[in-house]
Design an enzyme around this catalytic site. Sequence first.
Site, PDB file in Angstrom:
ATOM      1  N   ASP A 177      20.804  41.490 -62.396  1.00  0.00           N
ATOM      2  CA  ASP A 177      22.089  42.184 -62.441  1.00  0.00           C
ATOM      3  C   ASP A 177      23.277  41.242 -62.639  1.00  0.00           C
ATOM      4  O   ASP A 177      24.210  41.559 -63.389  1.00  0.00           O
ATOM      5  CB  ASP A 177      22.284  43.065 -61.205  1.00  0.00           C
ATOM      6  CG  ASP A 177      22.041  42.337 -59.884  1.00  0.00           C
ATOM      7  OD1 ASP A 177      21.828  41.096 -59.879  1.00  0.00           O
ATOM      8  OD2 ASP A 177      22.058  43.016 -58.838  1.00  0.00           O
TER       9      ASP A 177
ATOM     10  N   HIS B  55      15.622  38.798 -57.204  1.00  0.00           N
ATOM     11  CA  HIS B  55      14.847  38.166 -56.131  1.00  0.00           C
ATOM     12  C   HIS B  55      13.759  39.038 -55.485  1.00  0.00           C
ATOM     13  O   HIS B  55      12.923  38.521 -54.756  1.00  0.00           O
ATOM     14  CB  HIS B  55      15.751  37.659 -54.996  1.00  0.00           C
ATOM     15  CG  HIS B  55      16.875  36.797 -55.418  1.00  0.00           C
ATOM     16  ND1 HIS B  55      16.703  35.673 -56.184  1.00  0.00           N
ATOM     17  CD2 HIS B  55      18.208  36.888 -55.172  1.00  0.00           C
ATOM     18  CE1 HIS B  55      17.884  35.109 -56.400  1.00  0.00           C
ATOM     19  NE2 HIS B  55      18.810  35.834 -55.797  1.00  0.00           N
TER      20      HIS B  55
END
Length: 491
Positions: free
Chosen positions: A245, A85
């Site tokens: 991730d 993000h």
Amino acid sequence: MTQRPVVIGVDSSTQSTKAAVVDAEHGTLLALGRAPHTVSGVGGARESDPEQWWSALARAVADGLRQAAVPPAAVTGIAVAGQQHGLVTLDTAGRPLRPALLWNDTRSAPQATALTDALGGPKAWLARTGSVPVASMTAAKWQWLRETEPAVAARAAAVRLPHDFLTERLGGTAVTDPGDASGTCWYDTGRAAYDPELLTLLGLDPDLLPAVAPTAATRVGTLTRAAADTLGLPAGVAVAAGTGDNMAAAVGLGLGAGGLLDHPVLSLGTSGTVFAATRTRPASPGLAGFAAADGGYLPLGCTLNCTLAVDRVATLLGLDREAAEPGDGLVLLPYLDGERTPDLPHATGLLTGLTHATTPGALLGAAYEGAVFTVLRALDDVLAACGLDPADPAVRDRPLRIVGGGARGRAWTDTVRRLSGRPLVRPAATELVALGAAALAAAAATGADPVALASEWGTGEGEVLPPVPRDTATWDRIAGVLDRAEPLLTD
């Protein structure tokens, strides 16, 4: 003696970079190099200089190779898994225009609300992106930048996610993958492409964005000469597209079409997350409807307050983090950084139930319970997004894989077992993001399926903890307080 091929999986997280040097054939972790990051900001701000990520990557790779004592010529592939993000804006020379806005920067909460309304509400966003804008999403951060720092936004020659920035430095190609792209809220997960109408709404020129590779394991090039010199590696090393991730952790656990589908995972780290790999496209307002690294989907619920928040409570009480006792009638919602799930970006911590008999250990235990409750409450939504009935006994008995730093703590594990009532699987491997990235690197070098490869490596295998009776009294007490307090927490 011929040197076996090795690959490097990079985990570029909020606090540090880790570089896993892995035997490409057996998945053995030979070494783990590390280098720290710095995060700045007060109030809701959380920022980092992307250049330090690149420097940290180089230091972590050098550290890993030194520890592993393998020659650089043995390295055949590299892949980056990055914190999701974050908004990285670059000039025409590929240099950051300002520090990156990180996933846990909550200043863009008003922009997220305005964007949701501008498209016609949550359902319109779910139909396109699988997610509803919240402060953590990149689209809200870009909108904040446009409104707050318009001169910077106007100068942007490129817009990247953290892993995109590092992959481009490695291979010289502007590329992302469906998994990390799906966390922007300008990527259509159904069409697997950027959404032109959303880009128009955001005033974002599509030419500023990287191309989207078919999967995170797609070979997008080889190390440039400059990157090879910086890392001390051969220029011919394969560079994978890489991913976010959470997507890489799923690969490391063997979750996906080439492994386990519809099996839930709970990750206890800086943030708390619950997710599963599935073939069903998610569209739930309480979840992020991510794409997975291998072309499937990864519905995910995420909380901002997990291990750091509970550790802060332990520090305030002067207790060791393992000195927790059951909450004993207390409810502590440790929303110290606002909260993402539920969507309460301006919330602060809330405590109720104190008496003269309250002990410090019970207060710490209540912090664990509040954090675990918050992330577990999203579990049923994740299972439903996979097309499963959460009330089905067969689904309720499905093991919950528990990973992240908190999974190694007795207090965390005990609290999850008590509030979930599920059997737990605690993988022996601790660096699942880096190992997942290593599987992507190996797949880019060989053409193998990364999830199947990680399954063969066995990186998701580990100790099985049997279920204990579910503590429904504590669960119901926390749920009742949160439901009643939510209007207060939105102020």
